[in-house]
Design an enzyme around this catalytic site. Structure first.
Site, PDB file in Angstrom:
ATOM      1  N   GLY A 141     -30.933 -10.023  10.088  1.00  0.00           N
ATOM      2  CA  GLY A 141     -32.090 -11.018   9.759  1.00  0.00           C
ATOM      3  C   GLY A 141     -32.534 -10.519   8.346  1.00  0.00           C
ATOM      4  O   GLY A 141     -31.889  -9.865   7.468  1.00  0.00           O
ATOM      5  N   GLY A 146     -34.838  -8.483   7.156  1.00  0.00           N
ATOM      6  CA  GLY A 146     -34.968  -6.959   6.963  1.00  0.00           C
ATOM      7  C   GLY A 146     -33.444  -6.407   6.515  1.00  0.00           C
ATOM      8  O   GLY A 146     -33.319  -5.553   5.480  1.00  0.00           O
ATOM      9  N   THR A 194     -34.930 -13.927  13.015  1.00  0.00           N
ATOM     10  CA  THR A 194     -35.991 -14.684  13.397  1.00  0.00           C
ATOM     11  C   THR A 194     -36.204 -16.007  12.511  1.00  0.00           C
ATOM     12  O   THR A 194     -36.345 -16.797  12.797  1.00  0.00           O
ATOM     13  CB  THR A 194     -37.497 -14.205  13.839  1.00  0.00           C
ATOM     14  N   GLU A 216     -41.022  -6.709   4.280  1.00  0.00           N
ATOM     15  CA  GLU A 216     -40.790  -5.025   4.249  1.00  0.00           C
ATOM     16  C   GLU A 216     -42.026  -4.525   3.432  1.00  0.00           C
ATOM     17  O   GLU A 216     -42.508  -5.093   2.384  1.00  0.00           O
ATOM     18  CB  GLU A 216     -39.626  -4.547   3.785  1.00  0.00           C
TER      19      GLU A 216
END
Length: 298
Positions: free
Chosen positions: A69, A71, A96, A274
Site C-alpha cells: 500500500g 505506506g 486501501t 505518514e
C-alpha cells in the site's frame, strides 16, 4: 514478450490491504519471471524493512517492485531517493487507496498491474524532499492531516476508501485553524489556515485530487492554502474541483519549488499518509528524480 532484463527486487508487505497479498504471489510471479532474469522477493516484517531493503539492494537491481500500500511506497521512496544510482520503481497496488499508483495510471487489478510492468513503459517522476524525508504524492497540515488521524481502523478495514470519506465528514465538523508562515520561492505568506496542502500527485485518500492540473512531472509543486473554516464553504470547496467556482478570498493557490514552513510551535505534518515530520520544515523539489513504471495512456 520483451527481452528479459536485469535483476528485479520485489518488496511485499504481507499486512497491506486485506492481508492476503502473499496468496497473490502465485498469480504474478510467472509473468514477472519471464520479464526479469533474476527475481528477488523480500517480505517486510516490521516498519522500516522496506526502506532498509531499498537502501541495501537499490543500487544493485534494475527495478524495485513495491507490492503493498501507500505506506510501503512511502518507505521505498525514502530508501531509494538518497541513492546516487536509482533503479526503476514500479508499484503493484495492494493497499486501501493506492494513491500514487492511480496517478501513474496503474490498473488497480493486480494481474493487470503486472502486465503494465511487463510492458515496461516508464516516466520521469518528480520527488520532493522535506527535511530528511521524501514524498511522492502530497504533504499536508491541518484538515488533510487530521482526516488521516481520524480514520477508524475498523471502518478502513470494512469499507476501504469509504473510511476516508467518513473521516473527512467527521473532521470537517471539527476543523481547527493554525498560524503558519509559508515562504515559497522567496515570497512569504503569513496566514491563519484550516489546511495547507502541497501536491505532486492526482489522488489523496483514493479520491481524485482537488488541486487543478496537478502533475507529477511538471517540475513544480502546487501549494494550496485554505483560510476559511465555514463548513458549507469547505463542502463546496471539496466538490468544486476548485477554481471552477470563485474561492479567491479563502483559498490561495501558488506554485513553487522551494518552500519553508514555520509555525509558532511544532506542528505535525502528513507526508503521503505518514506522520514522520513536524515544523519547521524545508521542502525542495527534485525534478525527474525517479523513473517509474507508468501507463502510457494515463
Amino acid at each position: 514478450m520483451e527481452n528479459q532484463t536485469d535483476q528485479a527486487l520485489v518488496i511485499i508487505n504481507p499486512q497491506a490491504g486485506n492481508g492476503n497479498l502473499v496468496n497473490s504471489l502465485k498469480d504474478i510471479l510467472p509473468d514477472l519471471s519471464m520479464k526479469y532474469n533474476d527475481l528477488k522477493i523480500l517480505h517486510t516484517k516490521k516498519e522500516g524493512d522496506a526502506k532498509e531493503f531499498c537502501r541495501q539492494y537499490g543500487e544493485h537491481v534494475s527495478t524495485v517492485i513495491v507490492f503493498g500500500g501507500d505506506g510501503t511506497v512511502f518507505e521505498c521512496t525514502n530508501g531509494l531517493a538518497p541513492l546516487r544510482k536509482r533503479p526503476t520503481l514500479a508499484i503493484i497496488p495492494g493497499g486501501t487507496c493506492n494513491d500514487f499508483s492511480r496517478t501513474l495510471g496503474i490498473p488497480q487489478n493486480i494481474k493487470q498491474a503486472v502486465q503494465t510492468i511487463v510492458q515496461g513503459y516508464t516516466a520521469h517522476v518528480d520527488v520532493a524532499q522535506a527535511n530528511e524525508h521524501y514524498f511522492l504524492n502530497f504533504l499536508g497540515m491541518g484538515l488533510v492531516e487530521e482526516v488521516s488521524n481520524n480514520i477508524d481502523p475498523n471502518e478502513k478495514s470494512l469499507f476501504g476508501k469509504l473510511g476516508y470519506y467518513l473521516s473527512t465528514i467527521r473532521t470537517l465538523k471539527e476543523a481547527d485553524t493554525f498560524n503558519v508562515s509559508v515562504t515559497i520561492d522567496g515570497q512569504q505568506y503569513n496566514e491563519k489556515l484550516v489546511m495547507l496542502l502541497i501536491g505532486n500527485g492526482e489522488y489523496i485518500g483514493g479520491m481524485s485530487s482537488f488541486i487543478p492540473n496537478v502533475s507529477y512531472n511538471d517540475g513544480i509543486l502546487d501549494i494550496l492554502m485554505v483560510k476559511n473554516t465555514d463548513l458549507q464553504t469547505l463542502k463546496e470547496f471539496f466538490s468544486s474541483r476548485i477554481f471552477n467556482q470563485e474561492f479567491s478570498e479563502n483559498i490561495i493557490h501558488v506554485q513553487g519549488t522551494l518552500i519553508d514552513i514555520q509555525t509558532p510551535q511544532p506542528h505535525s505534518i502528513d507526508t503521503d499518509g505518514e506522520h514522520v515530520l513536524k515544523t519547521p520544515c524545508k521542502i525542495k523539489l527534485l525534478p525527474g528524480h525517479f523513473q517509474m513504471i507508468a501507463n502510457p495512456i494515463s
